[in-house]
Each structure stands twice: as C-alpha cells, then as structure tokens.
Scaffold this motif. Structure first.
Motif, PDB file in Angstrom:
ATOM      1  N   LEU A 163       0.836  -1.196   0.000  1.00 25.29           N
ATOM      2  CA  LEU A 163       0.000   0.000   0.000  1.00 25.29           C
ATOM      3  C   LEU A 163       0.875   1.252   0.000  1.00 25.29           C
ATOM      4  O   LEU A 163       0.606   2.212  -0.747  1.00 25.29           O
ATOM      5  N   TYR A 164       1.921   1.250   0.811  1.00 22.81           N
ATOM      6  CA  TYR A 164       2.828   2.408   0.829  1.00 22.81           C
ATOM      7  C   TYR A 164       3.614   2.523  -0.474  1.00 22.81           C
ATOM      8  O   TYR A 164       3.933   3.627  -0.916  1.00 22.81           O
ATOM      9  N   ARG A 165       3.917   1.401  -1.090  1.00 21.40           N
ATOM     10  CA  ARG A 165       4.565   1.449  -2.404  1.00 21.40           C
ATOM     11  C   ARG A 165       3.677   2.154  -3.416  1.00 21.40           C
ATOM     12  O   ARG A 165       4.153   2.903  -4.275  1.00 21.40           O
ATOM     13  N   GLU A 166       2.373   1.906  -3.347  1.00 24.64           N
ATOM     14  CA  GLU A 166       1.435   2.542  -4.272  1.00 24.64           C
ATOM     15  C   GLU A 166       1.301   4.036  -3.993  1.00 24.64           C
ATOM     16  O   GLU A 166       1.164   4.839  -4.923  1.00 24.64           O
ATOM     17  N   LEU A 167       1.344   4.420  -2.727  1.00 26.81           N
ATOM     18  CA  LEU A 167       1.129   5.813  -2.355  1.00 26.81           C
ATOM     19  C   LEU A 167       2.378   6.676  -2.529  1.00 26.81           C
ATOM     20  O   LEU A 167       2.267   7.894  -2.726  1.00 26.81           O
ATOM     21  N   ALA A 168       3.553   6.065  -2.448  1.00 32.98           N
ATOM     22  CA  ALA A 168       4.803   6.829  -2.545  1.00 32.98           C
ATOM     23  C   ALA A 168       5.023   7.338  -3.966  1.00 32.98           C
ATOM     24  O   ALA A 168       4.608   6.711  -4.944  1.00 32.98           O
ATOM     25  N   ALA A 169       5.688   8.471  -4.071  1.00 35.49           N
ATOM     26  CA  ALA A 169       5.961   9.079  -5.373  1.00 35.49           C
ATOM     27  C   ALA A 169       7.199   8.500  -6.030  1.00 35.49           C
ATOM     28  O   ALA A 169       7.491   8.819  -7.188  1.00 35.49           O
ATOM     29  N   VAL A 170       7.929   7.643  -5.323  1.00 34.13           N
ATOM     30  CA  VAL A 170       9.142   7.020  -5.848  1.00 34.13           C
ATOM     31  C   VAL A 170       9.125   5.537  -5.493  1.00 34.13           C
ATOM     32  O   VAL A 170       8.396   5.116  -4.594  1.00 34.13           O
ATOM     33  N   LEU A 173      10.005   2.078  -3.724  1.00 34.97           N
ATOM     34  CA  LEU A 173      10.454   1.766  -2.364  1.00 34.97           C
ATOM     35  C   LEU A 173      11.076   0.375  -2.358  1.00 34.97           C
ATOM     36  O   LEU A 173      10.363  -0.630  -2.368  1.00 34.97           O
ATOM     37  N   PRO A 174      12.413   0.282  -2.351  1.00 35.57           N
ATOM     38  CA  PRO A 174      13.050  -1.033  -2.303  1.00 35.57           C
ATOM     39  C   PRO A 174      12.822  -1.698  -0.958  1.00 35.57           C
ATOM     40  O   PRO A 174      12.902  -1.056   0.095  1.00 35.57           O
ATOM     41  N   MET A 175      12.516  -2.993  -0.973  1.00 37.69           N
ATOM     42  CA  MET A 175      12.227  -3.714   0.266  1.00 37.69           C
ATOM     43  C   MET A 175      12.846  -5.092   0.251  1.00 37.69           C
ATOM     44  O   MET A 175      13.004  -5.703  -0.811  1.00 37.69           O
ATOM     45  N   GLU A 176      13.189  -5.558   1.438  1.00 40.25           N
ATOM     46  CA  GLU A 176      13.651  -6.921   1.651  1.00 40.25           C
ATOM     47  C   GLU A 176      12.652  -7.600   2.578  1.00 40.25           C
ATOM     48  O   GLU A 176      12.338  -7.076   3.647  1.00 40.25           O
ATOM     49  N   ILE A 177      12.128  -8.745   2.168  1.00 43.26           N
ATOM     50  CA  ILE A 177      11.132  -9.462   2.960  1.00 43.26           C
ATOM     51  C   ILE A 177      11.778 -10.649   3.654  1.00 43.26           C
ATOM     52  O   ILE A 177      12.377 -11.516   3.014  1.00 43.26           O
TER      53      ILE A 177
END
Length: 352
Positions: free
Chosen positions: A295-302, A304-308
């Motif tokens: 959800l935050y990936r969709e809302l961010a303007a850039v 967002l790299p993530m490690e799960i």
C-alpha cells in the motif's frame, strides 16, 4: 498520555500502544498544534498538567482530582514498547499496573463520582480471563495485570471503571509502529530523490542511519522482542539513498485500526459503556504485513526497495468488537486513508 492522536490527529501528541516517547515513570498530558495549521476551538480549552504515576503516595494526583472534580477519566498513560520491557520488567509493572492502581485509588478516595476508561492492549489477552500463563513479553504481562486490576476495582469497590482493548493503532501522529516506519521510509526516499534531482552529483552510498535499516516489524507485536532503533535521518544524510526497508514477514497479519476511530470508540465507552467489563476495539479485518507495505509502495511518489524476511511468528487471533459495535460504534476510516494521512504527516514533518 500514552495515546498521542487523541481527539484530533493533527493537534494531539502520542498513540495508544504505539510509542513511549516519555521517560520511564512519567506520564504527561500534552496537546500541541503544529505551526500553520488551523487550531480547533476546543484547543483553547485544554489545560496541561504534568503528573507522575510512578510516585507512591504522591499528593499531586489527589490534588488535581480535588480541583477539577472530573466526570470522566480516559487513562492512556504508561509505557508501551515491548522491546524495552525485557530490560525493565519491574518498571513496566510499576507504571502500567501500579500506576493504574494509584489512579483508581485516588479517584476512589476523592469520593466524587467519576467514570474511568482504562486503555488495555490486545497483547495482554482478554481482560475477562486470567492473565496469560505465557505472556509474549513483560509489556504484555503488565497490560494484562493492568486490565485485571481495573476490573477488580469495580468488583471490589464498585468503581465505575471499564477497559478498552484496541487492536494495532495506525494513522497520523508520532508512533514506533510499522505503519509509521513505512511512511517515514517513503517520505525519506521521496526527499532523497528530490535532493538528487536538484544536485549535479550522484547521491552518496547508503547510510545505515536512514529509515529502513532496522528490522522493521512493530516491536509491540507478537513474536517480536527487539526494539526499533531511532530511524530519523540526520540532516547530512538527506541526500543519501536509503537502504532497502527490511520487513520481517509478508504473511503475518494484524488488525489495523485508525487512531481517530479509536478515539470515537473511547468516547462511546465513556458515554455508553457498561462498568465492570472490557470492550475490544478493532477494524474487523486482518491485513498481511506485505499488503500494508505494498500500500505504501502505491502511495509513494518514488519506488520503495524492500527486503522481505522469513519470520514464522504467528499472527494474533482476531478480536471480537461486537460488544462495542452494539453501542453504536463502527470504524469509519479505511486503511488506505490511514496510510495516506500518515504519509502526508511524515512528508510535512520532514525527518520526524
């Protein structure tokens, strides 16, 4: 006040069971409007008083009750981060349990009729049953015993007290919870991209002081005992690319409730709740942590790299808020709106 976004998220300070910004042993009522924002009319009516519930025999609380003669008390003060509770179990038990007992006794001694709503925690189990035999951490034990004491003072002394048990609170305002960490990370990535776009030089390598470096599961959640470090970047690190945000698991699920809905829930209990019982307060929807991150990936303007990570910690059992809903309460703010408002709050606050 253990819950910052009380009454109005844009003007209040702190989240119930979300962060412990105060020093151990302290509990202060604090509301502060941010510069440039319209102040609600009720803000001029707020009078701030600082009290210490860790002081046995202190006259300050009794004196305040004598002067104000309150009709109701919403008790949100306490320590509420699970990680630090491992190092200071006695401090957590003293403030969360005995601090509550001191408040209850001061109200009882005042002789003035007063309704008390005590904010418990879903991590402490149901207040209607015994404390958990195997608590998740000292914090959970302190909250379970706090709820038992609150209901016990009703049974023993007829005090008009009840317990609210909220799920994981989210929304704008200071917090050490996962939603706020994701929002801070997104805002930091956006600032970094903006800085890099305005610079002729490429941004330096990642700095471990930036948001996302710590394992970012909420330390108050089941299966987590490590504290989240201070993730606010320094001014010198503003143009450095944040490292990937590390999420412990994408499959663990939580019930996320907007803190503003929680405040209407507390108000409902103050007005219509039955003394001597506990009320769960939840959205009714279990959300996987990976879904929140997306959800935050969709809302961010850039990007967002993530490690799960591969955490196998179990998700908590859903809690039943039907008793509170029967009083006319219902959550109104969807998770997407909570995340959007939290992100906007972090954008406005800069490195907060």
């Amino acid at each position: 006040m253990d819950a910052p976004d009380a009454l109005d998220a844009s003007n209040a300070v702190d989240h119930a069971d979300a962060s412990d910004d105060g020093a151990p042993g302290s509990s202060s009522l604090a509301f502060a409007s941010r510069p440039g924002r319209d102040e609600p009319e009720w803000l001029s009516l707020i009078r701030l008083e600082a009290l210490d519930l860790s002081e046995p025999g202190s006259d300050s609380l009794s004196e305040l009750l004598r002067r104000t003669r309150p009709d109701a008390v919403l008790h949100l003060a306490g320590l509420n981060a699970a990680g630090p509770s491992w190092a200071d179990p006695s401090g957590y038990l003293d403030l969360n349990l005995m601090g509550t007992v001191r408040l209850l006794e001061a109200v009882r001694a005042s002789g003035h009729p007063c309704r008390i709503v005590v904010a418990g925690s879903m991590l402490g189990g149901s207040a209607d049953g015994p404390p958990p035999v195997k608590p998740l951490h000292p914090y959970a034990l302190s909250k379970a015993m706090q709820a038992q004491a609150a209901l016990g003072w009703h049974a023993l002394y007829g005090l008009d007290v009840l317990v609210a048990i909220p799920s994981n609170l989210v929304g704008p305002g200071p917090s050490a919870g996962l939603s706020r960490l994701l929002a801070r990370y997104a805002a930091a990535c956006e600032r970094t991209a903006a800085q890099a776009g305005n610079s002729a030089e490429a941004p330096p390598a990642s700095d471990p002081s930036l948001p996302g470096r710590s394992d970012a599961a909420d330390p108050s959640l089941p299966g987590r005992s490590d504290a989240v470090a201070d993730l606010a970047p320094s001014a010198a690190a503003e143009t450095q690319a944040p490292p990937p945000f590390r999420l412990s698991s994408a499959t663990e699920a939580r019930d996320f409730l907007d803190v503003r809905d929680a405040m209407t829930g507390y108000e409902t209990l103050l007005e219509r709740g039955a003394a001597g019982r506990s009320y769960a307060m939840a959205s009714g929807r279990m959300t996987p942590l990976g879904e929140l991150a997306e959800l935050y990936r969709e809302l961010a303007a850039v990007p967002l790299p993530m490690e799960i990570g591969g955490s196998t910690a179990a998700s908590p059992e859903p809690i039943d808020a039907s008793a509170l809903r029967a009083l006319g309460w219902a959550p109104r703010i969807p998770l997407r709106q909570s995340a959007q408002d939290t992100l906007e709050d972090c954008r406005a606050a800069g490195s907060a």
